[in-house]
Design an enzyme around this catalytic site. Structure first.
Site, PDB file in Angstrom:
ATOM      1  CG  HIS A 187       6.986  27.089 -41.539  1.00 48.23           C
ATOM      2  ND1 HIS A 187       6.267  25.921 -41.346  1.00 48.23           N
ATOM      3  CD2 HIS A 187       6.817  27.824 -40.418  1.00 48.23           C
ATOM      4  CE1 HIS A 187       5.690  25.959 -40.166  1.00 48.23           C
ATOM      5  NE2 HIS A 187       6.011  27.089 -39.570  1.00 48.23           N
ATOM      6  N   PRO A 188       9.087  24.628 -41.559  1.00 48.37           N
ATOM      7  CG  PRO A 188       9.564  24.120 -39.329  1.00 48.37           C
ATOM      8  CD  PRO A 188       9.214  25.267 -40.231  1.00 48.37           C
ATOM      9  CB  VAL A 189       4.480  22.432 -42.806  1.00 46.80           C
ATOM     10  CG1 VAL A 189       4.244  22.036 -41.373  1.00 46.80           C
ATOM     11  CG2 VAL A 189       4.113  23.886 -43.054  1.00 46.80           C
ATOM     12  CE  LYS A 190       4.942  27.418 -46.757  1.00 52.02           C
ATOM     13  NZ  LYS A 190       4.804  27.874 -45.367  1.00 52.02           N
ATOM     14  CB  ILE A 191       8.800  21.668 -50.748  1.00 51.90           C
ATOM     15  CG1 ILE A 191       7.314  21.790 -51.128  1.00 51.90           C
ATOM     16  CG2 ILE A 191       9.477  20.575 -51.586  1.00 51.90           C
ATOM     17  CD1 ILE A 191       7.043  22.558 -52.374  1.00 51.90           C
TER      18      ILE A 191
END
Length: 386
Positions: A187-191
């Site tokens: 997901h976009p906020v993941k690493i």
């Protein structure tokens, strides 16, 4: 007023070029890049198989299906997680229960798990699958949980949605040494990100084949899997009730490009975490504790506002938001959600999880967070605490 978010993707010109190349190619889906991305991640973590899908939720679902979870079975997970860690059991017609968290790591407590297993054994309701969640990127006590799986006969699906790039006992998270399947989120906020996307890692050939089957309608073109002789080279068979959970070539291209920076992304997060540790040390907060066996992916940096602080948790959270700091709270305990209360869960069932929820705040943490921005966060927190 510009807001400093709690998480943010880092998209480079190389990432953009990789996606544009796919748009100019012959394949937008079911081409060569998804297998290449799978190979890259599997090689990085040291797992035999990787199965790319369109989200970590889908990865959890196909993992449970491949392990044979169904009606009459139980899945246990942590109450402090995103709802997908529990919902995947309901998708399979199974039942869900929770294991309280360790008050220092905020992960599933191995000792609480053992005590719950002992009770469940006498009641004849042992879980078929346990889903430990590596909250914030810090791995659970997987050696202890794995030992319990051998003793009580359950399978393990590691929800490592926060943890790609981290390590446990010196080895990459995702190698499945202590689990049947490990799940990553992109997901976009993941690493690293593929916009939306997920991946299931395993060392089991049979599980890998079944997860691949479930991600694509339950359809196979493999003659060895078919139940009757093919009519011709065009032939395929649906042999399971599967889903359309495939990852696109666009997503895989972005993921492949991002993989080249996974190490630096995690290193940067650790640098920022050390600065937070130093700058917040004198404040009336509970700072994150890292187990010496772990090297966290550091998806999140969570502080806790203790109940005896001058200002309440709610006041501190609101003040930070008012000052343009996009803090968040990960997570509302799943058992307190209205949908799960319908199953009989209630306040007080998992006291450590509820105590955590009453105090936790996720501060901004992402690779492109500048030190100047981080200092702004710290100054806002000092002001919010009064």
């Amino acid at each position: 007023m510009s807001v400093i978010p709690y998480g943010r993707q880092d998209i480079s010109e190389a990432d953009i070029a990789a996606v544009v190349d796919v748009l100019r190619s012959d394949y937008l889906t079911q081409g060569p890049l998804v297998p290449r991305f799978e190979h890259e991640v599997a090689a990085f973590v040291g797992a035999k198989h990787a199965v790319a899908v369109n989200s970590a939720t889908s990865a959890l679902h196909v993992a449970c299906l491949a392990l044979g979870l169904g009606p009459g079975d139980w899945l246990w997970t942590s109450p402090v997680t995103f709802v997908a860690s529990a919902n995947c059991a309901l998708y399979c017609g199974a039942q869900v229960d929770f294991v309280d968290i360790d008050p220092r790591t905020y992960n599933m407590s191995a000792s609480a798990l053992e005590q719950k297993l002992l009770r469940a054994e006498t009641e004849g309701r042992l879980p078929k699958i346990v889903v430990p969640v590596h909250l914030c990127g810090q791995p659970c006590d997987m050696a202890a949980i794995h030992a319990l799986s051998k003793r009580f006969g359950f399978s393990i699906v590691e929800d490592a949605s926060h943890a790609v790039g981290g390590r446990y006992r010196g080895l990459p998270i995702g190698n499945c040494q202590y689990s049947d399947v490990t799940i990553f989120s992109f997901h976009p906020v993941k690493i690293i990100t593929t916009a939306e996307g997920g991946m299931a890692m395993t060392n089991d050939d049979g599980l890998a084949n079944r997860m691949r089957l479930f991600r694509s309608h339950g359809i196979t073109r493999d003659v060895e899997q078919m139940t009757q002789v093919p009519d011709g080279p065009w032939y395929y068979q649906q042999i399971e009730l599967g889903y359309n959970y495939r990852m696109t070539e666009l997503q895989a291209a972005l993921g492949l490009s991002q993989m080249s920076r996974l190490g630096p992304f995690v290193e940067r997060r650790h640098h920022l975490a050390r600065r937070y540790d130093e700058k917040l040390a004198a404040l009336p907060l509970i700072l994150p504790w890292q187990h010496p066996d772990s090297y966290s992916g550091l998806h999140l940096y969570v502080v806790r506002v203790p109940g005896d602080a001058t200002r309440s948790h709610r006041e501190v959270f609101a003040s930070l938001r008012e000052q343009g700091i996009g803090v968040n709270l990960h997570y509302i305990p799943v058992h307190t959600q209205p949908y799960y209360r319908n199953f009989g869960f209630k306040d007080g069932d998992f006291p450590e999880a509820e105590a955590y929820y009453a105090e936790a705040i996720s501060l901004p943490m992402y690779a492109t967070l500048s030190e100047e921005q981080q200092d702004t966060v710290v100054a806002a927190l000092v002001k919010a605490l009064g």
